[in-house]
Design a protein around this motif. Structure first.
Motif, short mmCIF file in Angstrom:
data_model
loop_
_atom_site.label_atom_id
_atom_site.label_comp_id
_atom_site.label_asym_id
_atom_site.label_seq_id
_atom_site.Cartn_x
_atom_site.Cartn_y
_atom_site.Cartn_z
N SER A 1 1.54 12.43 46.28
CA SER A 1 1.29 11.16 45.61
C SER A 1 -0.20 10.87 45.64
O SER A 1 -0.87 11.16 46.63
CB SER A 1 2.04 10.02 46.32
N ALA A 2 -0.68 10.31 44.55
CA ALA A 2 -2.09 9.90 44.51
C ALA A 2 -2.23 8.81 43.46
O ALA A 2 -1.57 8.87 42.42
CB ALA A 2 -2.99 11.08 44.18
N VAL B 1 -7.53 24.14 52.85
CA VAL B 1 -6.32 23.64 53.52
C VAL B 1 -5.14 23.76 52.56
O VAL B 1 -5.32 23.95 51.35
CB VAL B 1 -6.48 22.16 53.98
N ASP B 2 -3.93 23.63 53.10
CA ASP B 2 -2.73 23.74 52.27
C ASP B 2 -2.30 22.40 51.69
O ASP B 2 -1.80 22.33 50.57
CB ASP B 2 -1.60 24.35 53.11
N ARG B 3 -2.44 21.33 52.49
CA ARG B 3 -2.09 19.99 52.02
C ARG B 3 -3.10 18.99 52.55
O ARG B 3 -3.66 19.20 53.63
CB ARG B 3 -0.70 19.58 52.51
N GLU C 1 -10.62 18.65 44.45
CA GLU C 1 -10.74 19.89 45.22
C GLU C 1 -9.41 20.65 45.32
O GLU C 1 -9.38 21.87 45.26
CB GLU C 1 -11.25 19.54 46.63
N HIS C 2 -8.30 19.91 45.48
CA HIS C 2 -7.03 20.58 45.82
C HIS C 2 -5.92 20.39 44.80
O HIS C 2 -4.90 21.07 44.89
CB HIS C 2 -6.55 20.08 47.19
N GLY C 3 -6.09 19.48 43.85
CA GLY C 3 -5.06 19.28 42.83
C GLY C 3 -4.02 18.25 43.27
O GLY C 3 -3.77 18.08 44.46
N ILE D 1 -12.77 9.21 48.44
CA ILE D 1 -12.21 10.39 49.11
C ILE D 1 -10.95 10.88 48.42
O ILE D 1 -10.75 12.09 48.27
CB ILE D 1 -12.01 10.11 50.62
N LEU D 2 -10.12 9.96 47.95
CA LEU D 2 -8.93 10.38 47.20
C LEU D 2 -9.33 11.23 45.99
O LEU D 2 -8.77 12.30 45.74
CB LEU D 2 -8.13 9.16 46.73
N SER D 3 -10.34 10.76 45.25
CA SER D 3 -10.80 11.49 44.06
C SER D 3 -11.32 12.87 44.43
O SER D 3 -11.04 13.86 43.75
CB SER D 3 -11.90 10.73 43.33
#
Ligand code: ADP
Length: 173
Positions: free
Chosen positions: A163-164, A83-85, A129-131, A122-124
């Protein structure tokens, strides 16, 4: 600005409100509710998990089925696809427990999901996976589905910064 071919994952622990919020975007974007797709097609899952009352998804078969898709993918597995985002929808574990109990989830599943939410599982996974520059965390605990949908729309249209890690539910543990 968004590009028409963008693929937006909306992920998060079950019960965080993904399906409710993304359903509000269906007039504007192609929204894929992966759970519905899996329920309707036995080629997309490998076995039934009796303890959790859920189906074990076949990620490869699903990726094949999705093919060259664009739009919004709603699933707690959405971040596992190309996915892109990635929007990660969050919800305070105590609130999540109540929501999952109300929808009849077995106690093991309620506890497992509340703990996973408190641990940022899931956030981790999404960041790994996506940066960091592709992940957008939204805390939906005190937000209406309409407000959450507006947040997702902002991500799609490029009006929100990644944001994360701003959400902290570790008090629950
Ligand atoms: P998910 O798709 O993440 O599993 P759902 O959209 O099915 O979550 O929502 C789980 C439960 O929480 C449902 O009972 C739903 O009505 C409720 N809910 C969803 N979004 C909100 C919200 N923003 N505020 C309060 N309750 C919500």
């Amino acid at each position: 600005m968004s590009e028409s071919g963008d693929r937006i994952a909306v992920t998060g622990t079950p019960g965080t409100g993904k399906s409710t919020a993304t359903a509000l975007l269906a007039d504007e974007y192609d929204v894929i509710h992966l759970n519905d797709l899996i329920q309707d097609d036995e080629d997309l899952w490998t076995e039934r998990d009796p303890q959790r009352g859920s189906l074990v998804a076949d990620l490869e078969a699903i990726a094949d089925r999705l093919g060259d898709w664009s739009g919004v993918l709603d699933s707690h597995l959405a971040h596992r696809f190309a996915v892109d985002r990635v929007v990660v929808l969050r919800c305070a574990p105590e609130t999540l427990e109540r929501r999952l109990r109300e929808r009849g989830a077995p106690p093991t599943k309620v506890a497992e999901n509340a703990e996973a939410e408190a641990l940022d599982v899931i956030l981790s996974e999404a960041v790994a996976e996506h940066g960091l520059d592709r992940v957008y965390e939204i805390d939906g605990t005190e937000r209406t589905p309409q407000e959450i949908a507006a947040g997702i729309r902002d991500v799609i249209e490029g009006r929100r910064d990644p944001s994360a890690g701003e959400v902290d539910f570790t008090d629950y543990l």
